[in-house]
Design a protein around this motif. Structure first.
Motif, PDB file in Angstrom:
ATOM      1  N   ASN A 188      42.517 -18.670  61.809  1.00  0.00           N
ATOM      2  CA  ASN A 188      42.788 -17.613  61.227  1.00  0.00           C
ATOM      3  C   ASN A 188      44.027 -17.777  60.283  1.00  0.00           C
ATOM      4  OD1 ASN A 188      40.932 -15.951  62.497  1.00  0.00           O
ATOM      5  ND2 ASN A 188      42.453 -15.475  64.145  1.00  0.00           N
ATOM      6  N   LYS A 189      44.969 -18.743  60.670  1.00  0.00           N
ATOM      7  CA  LYS A 189      46.260 -18.937  59.590  1.00  0.00           C
ATOM      8  C   LYS A 189      45.650 -19.457  58.188  1.00  0.00           C
ATOM      9  CE  LYS A 189      50.244 -21.778  59.533  1.00  0.00           C
ATOM     10  NZ  LYS A 189      50.959 -22.879  59.979  1.00  0.00           N
ATOM     11  N   ILE A 190      44.633 -20.479  58.335  1.00  0.00           N
ATOM     12  CA  ILE A 190      44.041 -21.166  57.205  1.00  0.00           C
ATOM     13  C   ILE A 190      43.342 -19.919  56.505  1.00  0.00           C
ATOM     14  CG2 ILE A 190      42.494 -22.645  56.159  1.00  0.00           C
ATOM     15  CD1 ILE A 190      43.159 -24.345  58.801  1.00  0.00           C
ATOM     16  N   MET A 191      42.420 -19.194  57.131  1.00  0.00           N
ATOM     17  CA  MET A 191      41.582 -18.087  56.196  1.00  0.00           C
ATOM     18  C   MET A 191      42.693 -17.046  55.688  1.00  0.00           C
ATOM     19  SD  MET A 191      38.833 -19.131  56.026  1.00  0.00           S
ATOM     20  CE  MET A 191      38.036 -17.793  55.227  1.00  0.00           C
ATOM     21  N   ALA A 192      43.887 -16.979  56.199  1.00  0.00           N
ATOM     22  CA  ALA A 192      44.816 -15.790  55.807  1.00  0.00           C
ATOM     23  C   ALA A 192      45.125 -16.334  54.168  1.00  0.00           C
ATOM     24  CB  ALA A 192      45.785 -15.816  56.544  1.00  0.00           C
ATOM     25  N   PHE A 193      45.077 -17.593  53.986  1.00  0.00           N
ATOM     26  CA  PHE A 193      45.621 -18.005  52.658  1.00  0.00           C
ATOM     27  C   PHE A 193      44.310 -17.806  51.594  1.00  0.00           C
ATOM     28  CE2 PHE A 193      49.099 -19.533  55.132  1.00  0.00           C
ATOM     29  CZ  PHE A 193      50.063 -19.670  54.223  1.00  0.00           C
ATOM     30  N   ILE A 194      43.108 -18.082  51.967  1.00  0.00           N
ATOM     31  CA  ILE A 194      42.085 -18.178  51.093  1.00  0.00           C
ATOM     32  C   ILE A 194      41.319 -16.803  50.923  1.00  0.00           C
ATOM     33  CG2 ILE A 194      39.977 -19.534  50.569  1.00  0.00           C
ATOM     34  CD1 ILE A 194      42.082 -21.244  51.292  1.00  0.00           C
ATOM     35  N   ARG A 195      42.086 -16.055  50.088  1.00  0.00           N
ATOM     36  CA  ARG A 195      41.678 -14.715  50.047  1.00  0.00           C
ATOM     37  C   ARG A 195      42.045 -14.217  48.657  1.00  0.00           C
ATOM     38  NH1 ARG A 195      46.567 -13.494  49.995  1.00  0.00           N
ATOM     39  NH2 ARG A 195      48.011 -13.693  51.830  1.00  0.00           N
ATOM     40  N   THR A 196      41.851 -13.236  48.256  1.00  0.00           N
ATOM     41  CA  THR A 196      42.062 -12.563  46.864  1.00  0.00           C
ATOM     42  C   THR A 196      43.775 -12.165  46.878  1.00  0.00           C
ATOM     43  OG1 THR A 196      41.610 -10.444  47.289  1.00  0.00           O
ATOM     44  CG2 THR A 196      39.697 -11.569  46.377  1.00  0.00           C
ATOM     45  N   PRO A 197      44.306 -12.290  45.746  1.00  0.00           N
ATOM     46  CA  PRO A 197      43.723 -12.582  44.301  1.00  0.00           C
ATOM     47  C   PRO A 197      43.379 -14.314  44.631  1.00  0.00           C
ATOM     48  CG  PRO A 197      45.882 -12.353  44.253  1.00  0.00           C
ATOM     49  CD  PRO A 197      45.806 -12.050  45.705  1.00  0.00           C
ATOM     50  N   PHE A 198      42.582 -14.701  43.731  1.00  0.00           N
ATOM     51  CA  PHE A 198      42.066 -15.996  43.425  1.00  0.00           C
ATOM     52  C   PHE A 198      42.480 -16.579  42.148  1.00  0.00           C
ATOM     53  CE2 PHE A 198      38.489 -14.501  46.181  1.00  0.00           C
ATOM     54  CZ  PHE A 198      38.678 -15.387  47.158  1.00  0.00           C
ATOM     55  N   SER A 199      42.775 -17.843  41.948  1.00  0.00           N
ATOM     56  CA  SER A 199      43.449 -18.505  40.847  1.00  0.00           C
ATOM     57  C   SER A 199      42.979 -17.754  39.544  1.00  0.00           C
ATOM     58  CB  SER A 199      43.593 -19.678  40.949  1.00  0.00           C
ATOM     59  OG  SER A 199      42.358 -20.456  40.984  1.00  0.00           O
ATOM     60  N   GLU A 200      41.662 -17.514  39.360  1.00  0.00           N
ATOM     61  CA  GLU A 200      41.152 -17.051  38.156  1.00  0.00           C
ATOM     62  C   GLU A 200      41.447 -15.647  38.039  1.00  0.00           C
ATOM     63  OE1 GLU A 200      38.017 -20.151  40.061  1.00  0.00           O
ATOM     64  OE2 GLU A 200      39.342 -18.509  40.771  1.00  0.00           O
ATOM     65  N   ASP A 201      41.929 -15.023  38.837  1.00  0.00           N
ATOM     66  CA  ASP A 201      42.275 -13.456  38.650  1.00  0.00           C
ATOM     67  C   ASP A 201      43.393 -13.481  37.788  1.00  0.00           C
ATOM     68  OD1 ASP A 201      40.140 -12.776  40.117  1.00  0.00           O
ATOM     69  OD2 ASP A 201      41.215 -12.641  41.994  1.00  0.00           O
ATOM     70  N   ILE A 202      44.408 -14.519  37.594  1.00  0.00           N
ATOM     71  CA  ILE A 202      45.535 -14.229  36.705  1.00  0.00           C
ATOM     72  C   ILE A 202      45.319 -14.858  35.446  1.00  0.00           C
ATOM     73  CG2 ILE A 202      47.098 -14.759  38.739  1.00  0.00           C
ATOM     74  CD1 ILE A 202      47.568 -17.620  37.386  1.00  0.00           C
ATOM     75  N   LEU A 203      44.145 -15.185  34.941  1.00  0.00           N
ATOM     76  CA  LEU A 203      43.740 -15.335  33.748  1.00  0.00           C
ATOM     77  C   LEU A 203      43.379 -14.198  32.769  1.00  0.00           C
ATOM     78  CD1 LEU A 203      41.142 -18.382  34.276  1.00  0.00           C
ATOM     79  CD2 LEU A 203      43.495 -18.369  33.669  1.00  0.00           C
ATOM     80  N   GLU A 204      43.776 -14.149  31.495  1.00  0.00           N
ATOM     81  CA  GLU A 204      43.404 -13.349  30.690  1.00  0.00           C
ATOM     82  C   GLU A 204      41.866 -13.509  30.121  1.00  0.00           C
ATOM     83  OE1 GLU A 204      45.593 -10.894  29.667  1.00  0.00           O
ATOM     84  OE2 GLU A 204      46.972 -11.752  30.998  1.00  0.00           O
ATOM     85  N   ASP A 205      41.344 -12.745  29.597  1.00  0.00           N
ATOM     86  CA  ASP A 205      39.920 -12.880  29.133  1.00  0.00           C
ATOM     87  C   ASP A 205      39.923 -13.997  28.319  1.00  0.00           C
ATOM     88  OD1 ASP A 205      38.923 -10.870  30.635  1.00  0.00           O
ATOM     89  OD2 ASP A 205      38.916  -9.161  28.871  1.00  0.00           O
ATOM     90  N   ALA A 206      40.443 -14.260  27.253  1.00  0.00           N
ATOM     91  CA  ALA A 206      40.396 -15.359  26.287  1.00  0.00           C
ATOM     92  C   ALA A 206      40.706 -16.623  27.025  1.00  0.00           C
ATOM     93  CB  ALA A 206      41.521 -15.196  25.071  1.00  0.00           C
TER      94      ALA A 206
END
Length: 195
Positions: free
Chosen positions: A74-92
């Motif tokens: 559970n400790k590990i899975m608590a970190f692997i969730r949204t937002p994901f790294s791709e979510d901070i990207l702008e469209d371009a």
């Protein structure tokens, strides 16, 4: 400010599952110490982390699911969730992140796309790597960016953290301190004209 997980640091594979688990939990602890010291807001993982191999026989999600200790799982899975790294990207920026690769014959990694490191470079973030090999321990990681359709490349680099007992060099400490602060600037621009 976020730290971005370097998914390539699963390599070289650590065949001993207990050792791999300890290294992964050590990395999460490193993040916790940096969060406490520098005010890091999140540890972001690439979406594809679940499907990355962590050994010859299993993917990350298979490995986590096989953990018998539910509190560690559970400790590990608590970190692997949204937002994901791709979510901070702008469209371009999304297309640009597919233009980075890492290679290291010692591990071996041969021209493998690096999502986490690419996002770190595009967004000027800091990478966090699993301590699976000494190649992931330097404060600066170098890799390649494909700069045109002819596949010409240039060397790029990002700041990296790997071990909590590692002394943070001055450069990295200053970068982390800078990201932890918000500077307010007075202006004569009317609120409706601000962007």
């Amino acid at each position: 400010m976020e730290l971005i997980f370097n998914e390539l640091s699963f390599k070289p594979y650590i065949d001993n599952e207990a050792l791999f688990k300890n290294k992964f939990i050590e990395m999460l602890s490193t993040y916790g110490k940096l969060k406490e010291t520098f005010g890091i807001s999140n540890l972001l993982f690439p979406r594809a982390t679940f499907n990355h191999n962590v050994s010859e026989a299993s993917t990350f999600i298979q490995w986590v699911s096989s953990l018998t200790n539910s509190s560690e799982r559970n400790k590990i899975m608590a970190f692997i969730r949204t937002p994901f790294s791709e979510d901070i990207l702008e469209d371009a920026e999304e297309d640009k992140t597919n233009k980075y690769y890492y290679e290291n014959a010692e591990i071996p990694i041969e021209q493998e796309y690096c999502i986490g490191l690419g996002i770190c470079h595009a967004k000027e973030r800091i990478a966090i790597s699993l301590n699976s090999h000494n190649c992931w321990q330097p404060h600066i990681l170098s890799f390649k960016e494909i700069v045109d359709d002819e596949f010409n490349t240039k060397d790029v680099e990002v700041h990296n953290v790997c071990k909590s007992e590692q002394e943070l060099n001055v450069d990295l400490s200053e970068k982390l301190l800078y990201y932890g602060k918000l500077e307010l600037v007075e202006t004569d621009i009317e609120p409706e004209n601000k962007k």
